[in-house]
Design a protein around this motif. Structure first.
Motif, PDB file in Angstrom:
ATOM      1  N   ASP A 135       0.834  -1.210   0.000  1.00  0.00           N
ATOM      2  CA  ASP A 135       0.000   0.000   0.000  1.00  0.00           C
ATOM      3  C   ASP A 135       0.865   1.254   0.000  1.00  0.00           C
ATOM      4  N   ALA A 136       1.910   1.237  -0.801  1.00  0.00           N
ATOM      5  CA  ALA A 136       2.808   2.393  -0.886  1.00  0.00           C
ATOM      6  C   ALA A 136       2.061   3.602  -1.437  1.00  0.00           C
ATOM      7  N   VAL A 137       2.227   4.735  -0.781  1.00  0.00           N
ATOM      8  CA  VAL A 137       1.542   5.963  -1.184  1.00  0.00           C
ATOM      9  C   VAL A 137       2.034   6.437  -2.542  1.00  0.00           C
ATOM     10  N   ASN A 181      -4.818   2.139  -5.735  1.00  0.00           N
ATOM     11  CA  ASN A 181      -4.720   2.692  -4.376  1.00  0.00           C
ATOM     12  C   ASN A 181      -3.528   3.618  -4.163  1.00  0.00           C
ATOM     13  N   GLY A 182      -2.679   3.805  -5.160  1.00  0.00           N
ATOM     14  CA  GLY A 182      -1.492   4.637  -4.989  1.00  0.00           C
ATOM     15  C   GLY A 182      -1.276   5.548  -6.181  1.00  0.00           C
ATOM     16  N   ILE A 183      -0.227   6.346  -6.112  1.00  0.00           N
ATOM     17  CA  ILE A 183       0.069   7.310  -7.172  1.00  0.00           C
ATOM     18  C   ILE A 183       1.440   7.005  -7.767  1.00  0.00           C
ATOM     19  N   ALA A 184       1.476   6.795  -9.065  1.00  0.00           N
ATOM     20  CA  ALA A 184       2.722   6.574  -9.796  1.00  0.00           C
ATOM     21  C   ALA A 184       3.279   7.928 -10.238  1.00  0.00           C
ATOM     22  N   VAL A 185       4.559   8.140  -9.985  1.00  0.00           N
ATOM     23  CA  VAL A 185       5.210   9.419 -10.270  1.00  0.00           C
ATOM     24  C   VAL A 185       6.383   9.146 -11.211  1.00  0.00           C
ATOM     25  N   PHE A 186       6.351   9.752 -12.415  1.00  0.00           N
ATOM     26  CA  PHE A 186       7.364   9.486 -13.432  1.00  0.00           C
ATOM     27  C   PHE A 186       8.070  10.766 -13.845  1.00  0.00           C
ATOM     28  N   ALA A 187       9.379  10.679 -13.991  1.00  0.00           N
ATOM     29  CA  ALA A 187      10.181  11.802 -14.458  1.00  0.00           C
ATOM     30  C   ALA A 187       9.954  12.049 -15.943  1.00  0.00           C
ATOM     31  N   ALA A 188       9.825  13.322 -16.306  1.00  0.00           N
ATOM     32  CA  ALA A 188       9.805  13.712 -17.716  1.00  0.00           C
ATOM     33  C   ALA A 188      11.239  13.782 -18.236  1.00  0.00           C
ATOM     34  N   LEU A 232       1.528  14.303   2.570  1.00  0.00           N
ATOM     35  CA  LEU A 232       0.099  14.580   2.404  1.00  0.00           C
ATOM     36  C   LEU A 232      -0.739  13.425   2.943  1.00  0.00           C
ATOM     37  N   ALA A 233      -0.317  12.201   2.625  1.00  0.00           N
ATOM     38  CA  ALA A 233      -1.047  11.025   3.099  1.00  0.00           C
ATOM     39  C   ALA A 233      -0.937  10.861   4.610  1.00  0.00           C
ATOM     40  N   GLU A 234       0.208  11.265   5.171  1.00  0.00           N
ATOM     41  CA  GLU A 234       0.372  11.207   6.623  1.00  0.00           C
ATOM     42  C   GLU A 234      -0.596  12.179   7.303  1.00  0.00           C
ATOM     43  N   ALA A 235      -0.766  13.367   6.704  1.00  0.00           N
ATOM     44  CA  ALA A 235      -1.637  14.384   7.293  1.00  0.00           C
ATOM     45  C   ALA A 235      -3.117  14.078   7.057  1.00  0.00           C
ATOM     46  N   PHE A 236      -3.407  13.471   5.902  1.00  0.00           N
ATOM     47  CA  PHE A 236      -4.805  13.194   5.528  1.00  0.00           C
ATOM     48  C   PHE A 236      -4.927  11.719   5.109  1.00  0.00           C
ATOM     49  N   PRO A 237      -4.859  10.806   6.056  1.00  0.00           N
ATOM     50  CA  PRO A 237      -4.763   9.370   5.716  1.00  0.00           C
ATOM     51  C   PRO A 237      -5.994   8.780   5.053  1.00  0.00           C
ATOM     52  N   THR A 238      -7.133   9.462   5.100  1.00  0.00           N
ATOM     53  CA  THR A 238      -8.348   8.892   4.505  1.00  0.00           C
ATOM     54  C   THR A 238      -8.580   9.358   3.075  1.00  0.00           C
ATOM     55  N   MET A 239      -7.713  10.231   2.556  1.00  0.00           N
ATOM     56  CA  MET A 239      -7.888  10.711   1.181  1.00  0.00           C
ATOM     57  C   MET A 239      -7.586   9.593   0.191  1.00  0.00           C
ATOM     58  N   SER A 240      -8.338   9.569  -0.894  1.00  0.00           N
ATOM     59  CA  SER A 240      -8.058   8.620  -1.973  1.00  0.00           C
ATOM     60  C   SER A 240      -6.905   9.162  -2.824  1.00  0.00           C
ATOM     61  N   PRO A 241      -6.282   8.306  -3.641  1.00  0.00           N
ATOM     62  CA  PRO A 241      -5.251   8.826  -4.533  1.00  0.00           C
ATOM     63  C   PRO A 241      -5.731   9.999  -5.375  1.00  0.00           C
TER      64      PRO A 241
END
Length: 224
Positions: free
Chosen positions: A70-72, A112-119, A215-224
């Motif tokens: 469940d990596a953010v 359940n998570g967000i993929a972050v890719f370099a341009a 952000l996920a630590e501060a707002f743990p119930t937010m969806s991706p």
């Protein structure tokens, strides 16, 4: 990744197969999560999963590990050289068995998570690249995808009033693109307490990944 570097001390570290020591990976991970007397990353309390982009099989392994944990944020400070977000580029990477498995792993993680890719780092590039631009073709991924460009902030007192892009642009990924300042002092693999300076989209990307962890630590119930 140099897992013994002091910036990773005390962290829960999960490692994939076929890993070797790398300045690039060590530097990237230190920006996202590092914590030592010489540097503090964006999310110094975060744990990490280290994986390889050497093959499609290793990429699949890492995406699956991120989903299982469940990596953010799933940070990708790399990109294929050549394939663009069009049908030709898509088929080049994803048409085979290994490519299809990787794509399915990405889809599963993105639930359940967000993929972050370099341009691209090339200021004059005319495409953001296949992976940063993948939601052009896989539209369901857009809400869980970020492309990252490198920008140098312009400051007035303590306020950022604008930024100068020093990498490739958002281009096809404009709807899911963000800029960060990719110039950092980070950890290197030349020793457990060694550091160096670098700049690029590879180092802008973990800023965004670390920010997602906060952000996920501060707002743990937010969806991706």
């Amino acid at each position: 990744f140099l897992t013994t570097h002091e910036v990773f001390a005390g962290k829960s570290i999960t490692t994939g197969s076929s890993l070797s020591s790398s300045e690039h990976g060590t530097f990237v991970a230190s920006i996202a999560t590092g914590n030592s007397s010489d540097m503090i990353g964006v999310a110094p309390g975060a744990d990490v999963i280290f994986g390889s982009y050497a093959t499609l099989e290793r990429l699949t392994e890492t995406a699956n590990a991120a989903a299982a944990a469940d990596a953010v944020a799933y940070n990708n400070s790399w990109g294929f050289i050549g394939p663009e977000p069009d049908s030709t580029g898509y088929n080049t990477v994803f048409s085979g068995t290994a490519g299809n498995a990787y794509l399915n792993a990405l889809r599963n993680y993105a639930d359940n998570g967000i993929a972050v890719f370099a341009a691209s780092n090339d200021y004059y590039d005319t495409s953001v690249g296949l992976m940063a631009g993948l939601p052009v073709l896989e539209t369901d991924l857009e809400e869980s995808w970020l492309a990252v460009v490198n920008g140098v902030p312009v400051m007035v007192d303590d306020d950022i009033v604008s930024a100068n892009r020093v990498s490739g642009g958002c281009l096809e990924a404009a709807e899911w693109c963000i800029a960060a300042d990719g110039t950092w002092t980070g950890a290197t693999d030349t020793g457990d307490a060694n550091y160096t300076v670098g700049s690029g989209t590879s180092f802008a990307t973990p800023i965004v990944s670390g920010a997602l962890a906060l952000l996920a630590e501060a707002f743990p119930t937010m969806s991706p």
